[in-house]
Motif scaffolding. Structure first.
Motif, short mmCIF file in Angstrom:
data_model
loop_
_atom_site.label_atom_id
_atom_site.label_comp_id
_atom_site.label_asym_id
_atom_site.label_seq_id
_atom_site.Cartn_x
_atom_site.Cartn_y
_atom_site.Cartn_z
N GLY A 76 -16.73 9.18 -8.05
CA GLY A 76 -15.41 9.35 -8.63
C GLY A 76 -14.28 9.01 -7.69
N LEU A 77 -14.59 8.61 -6.46
CA LEU A 77 -13.52 8.28 -5.51
C LEU A 77 -12.78 7.01 -5.87
CD1 LEU A 77 -15.05 9.32 -2.08
CD2 LEU A 77 -12.89 10.08 -3.03
N ALA A 78 -13.32 6.19 -6.75
CA ALA A 78 -12.62 4.98 -7.19
C ALA A 78 -11.73 5.25 -8.40
CB ALA A 78 -13.63 3.88 -7.51
N ASN A 79 -11.69 6.48 -8.86
CA ASN A 79 -10.87 6.87 -10.01
C ASN A 79 -9.61 7.57 -9.50
OD1 ASN A 79 -9.72 7.95 -12.28
ND2 ASN A 79 -11.58 8.93 -13.04
N PRO A 80 -8.45 6.90 -9.55
CA PRO A 80 -7.22 7.51 -9.02
C PRO A 80 -6.87 8.85 -9.67
CG PRO A 80 -6.88 5.18 -9.45
CD PRO A 80 -8.23 5.53 -10.00
N GLN A 81 -7.15 9.02 -10.96
CA GLN A 81 -6.82 10.29 -11.62
C GLN A 81 -7.66 11.43 -11.03
OE1 GLN A 81 -7.37 7.42 -13.52
NE2 GLN A 81 -5.17 7.11 -13.79
N GLY A 111 0.39 7.96 13.32
CA GLY A 111 1.11 7.11 12.37
C GLY A 111 0.20 6.52 11.31
N GLY A 112 -0.98 6.05 11.73
CA GLY A 112 -1.94 5.48 10.78
C GLY A 112 -2.46 6.53 9.82
N ALA A 113 -2.76 7.72 10.35
CA ALA A 113 -3.25 8.80 9.49
C ALA A 113 -2.17 9.23 8.49
CB ALA A 113 -3.70 9.98 10.34
N ALA A 114 -0.92 9.30 8.94
CA ALA A 114 0.18 9.68 8.05
C ALA A 114 0.37 8.62 6.95
CB ALA A 114 1.47 9.86 8.84
N LEU A 115 0.34 7.35 7.34
CA LEU A 115 0.50 6.27 6.36
C LEU A 115 -0.64 6.28 5.36
CD1 LEU A 115 2.29 3.84 5.65
CD2 LEU A 115 0.85 2.47 7.15
N PHE A 116 -1.84 6.48 5.84
CA PHE A 116 -3.02 6.56 4.96
C PHE A 116 -2.86 7.73 3.99
CE2 PHE A 116 -7.15 8.45 4.07
CZ PHE A 116 -7.87 7.37 3.60
N GLY A 117 -2.50 8.90 4.51
CA GLY A 117 -2.36 10.09 3.67
C GLY A 117 -1.26 9.97 2.65
N ILE A 118 -0.13 9.41 3.05
CA ILE A 118 0.99 9.23 2.11
C ILE A 118 0.60 8.26 0.99
CG2 ILE A 118 3.32 8.26 1.88
CD1 ILE A 118 3.84 9.43 4.72
N GLY A 119 -0.02 7.15 1.37
CA GLY A 119 -0.46 6.18 0.36
C GLY A 119 -1.50 6.76 -0.57
N TRP A 120 -2.42 7.53 -0.01
CA TRP A 120 -3.47 8.13 -0.82
C TRP A 120 -2.88 9.17 -1.77
CZ3 TRP A 120 -7.69 12.08 0.73
CH2 TRP A 120 -8.81 11.93 -0.08
N GLY A 121 -1.93 9.96 -1.28
CA GLY A 121 -1.32 10.99 -2.11
C GLY A 121 -0.44 10.43 -3.21
N LEU A 122 0.26 9.32 -2.93
CA LEU A 122 1.15 8.75 -3.94
C LEU A 122 0.40 7.95 -5.00
CD1 LEU A 122 4.11 7.50 -1.72
CD2 LEU A 122 4.10 9.44 -3.29
N ALA A 123 -0.59 7.18 -4.58
CA ALA A 123 -1.28 6.29 -5.51
C ALA A 123 -2.63 6.81 -5.95
CB ALA A 123 -1.46 4.92 -4.87
N GLY A 124 -3.24 7.71 -5.16
CA GLY A 124 -4.57 8.20 -5.48
C GLY A 124 -5.66 7.20 -5.12
N ILE A 125 -5.31 6.23 -4.30
CA ILE A 125 -6.28 5.20 -3.93
C ILE A 125 -6.25 5.04 -2.41
CG2 ILE A 125 -6.92 2.77 -4.14
CD1 ILE A 125 -5.34 2.72 -6.77
N CYS A 126 -7.41 5.20 -1.77
CA CYS A 126 -7.50 4.90 -0.35
C CYS A 126 -8.10 3.50 -0.20
CB CYS A 126 -8.28 5.97 0.41
SG CYS A 126 -10.04 6.01 0.11
N PRO A 127 -8.10 2.91 0.99
CA PRO A 127 -8.51 1.51 1.14
C PRO A 127 -9.91 1.17 0.62
CG PRO A 127 -7.38 2.23 3.11
CD PRO A 127 -7.56 3.45 2.25
N GLY A 128 -10.90 2.01 0.86
CA GLY A 128 -12.26 1.71 0.39
C GLY A 128 -12.33 1.59 -1.12
N PRO A 129 -11.92 2.61 -1.87
CA PRO A 129 -11.90 2.49 -3.33
C PRO A 129 -10.94 1.43 -3.83
CG PRO A 129 -11.90 4.79 -2.71
CD PRO A 129 -11.72 4.00 -1.44
N GLY A 130 -9.88 1.16 -3.07
CA GLY A 130 -8.95 0.09 -3.46
C GLY A 130 -9.66 -1.25 -3.52
N LEU A 131 -10.53 -1.51 -2.55
CA LEU A 131 -11.31 -2.76 -2.57
C LEU A 131 -12.30 -2.77 -3.74
CD1 LEU A 131 -12.02 -3.24 1.23
CD2 LEU A 131 -10.49 -4.57 -0.21
N VAL A 132 -12.88 -1.62 -4.04
CA VAL A 132 -13.80 -1.54 -5.17
C VAL A 132 -13.05 -1.83 -6.47
CG1 VAL A 132 -15.24 0.03 -6.53
CG2 VAL A 132 -15.37 0.07 -4.04
N LEU A 133 -11.84 -1.31 -6.60
CA LEU A 133 -11.05 -1.51 -7.81
C LEU A 133 -10.59 -2.95 -7.97
CD1 LEU A 133 -8.95 1.77 -7.81
CD2 LEU A 133 -10.85 1.18 -9.33
N LEU A 134 -10.43 -3.66 -6.83
CA LEU A 134 -10.05 -5.08 -6.93
C LEU A 134 -11.14 -5.85 -7.63
CD1 LEU A 134 -8.38 -5.94 -3.53
CD2 LEU A 134 -7.36 -6.02 -5.79
#
Length: 109
Positions: free
Chosen positions: A21-26, A86-109
């Motif tokens: 379920g990690l590829a599901n932003p909801q 800085g990288g951890a903060a950017l990762f966390g902010i992006g994950w919290g706003l969009a619900g997608i982290c880089p690994g699942p983001g590639l799967v969703l592409l």
């Protein structure tokens, strides 16, 4: 042979992200939203991944070279610096706003 094992590892990783379920932003946003309807199921997925990784890294540290590669490349950094924070903060902010982290983001592409 290296490319074949890389492809198999990537497919297995992507399948794991979809099944868990990690590829599901909801689902991810429901896990991060602890104030309303919290979905704790991803905590079990992450806990399982941490447990498997812990033992896999311990086993890898004992080896001199990988079974299917040229040389062993393990993380060696131990310092917490501005780039890490800085990288951890950017990762966390992006994950919290969009619900997608880089690994699942590639799967969703």
């Amino acid at each position: 042979m290296h490319i074949v094992f890389s492809l198999l590892a990537g497919l297995l990783f992507g399948l794991g992200l979809i099944v868990s379920g990690l590829a599901n932003p909801q689902k991810v946003l429901a896990f991060l939203d602890v104030t309303r309807v919290w979905d704790p199921s991803l905590a079990l997925v992450m806990g399982g991944a941490i447990g498997v990784s812990f033992f896999a890294f311990r086993m890898a540290q004992r080896r001199h070279r990988p079974r299917y590669g040229e040389k062993m490349v393990l993380p060696v950094a131990t310092q917490i610096d501005k780039r890490l924070i800085g990288g951890a903060a950017l990762f966390g902010i992006g994950w919290g706003l969009a619900g997608i982290c880089p690994g699942p983001g590639l799967v969703l592409l």
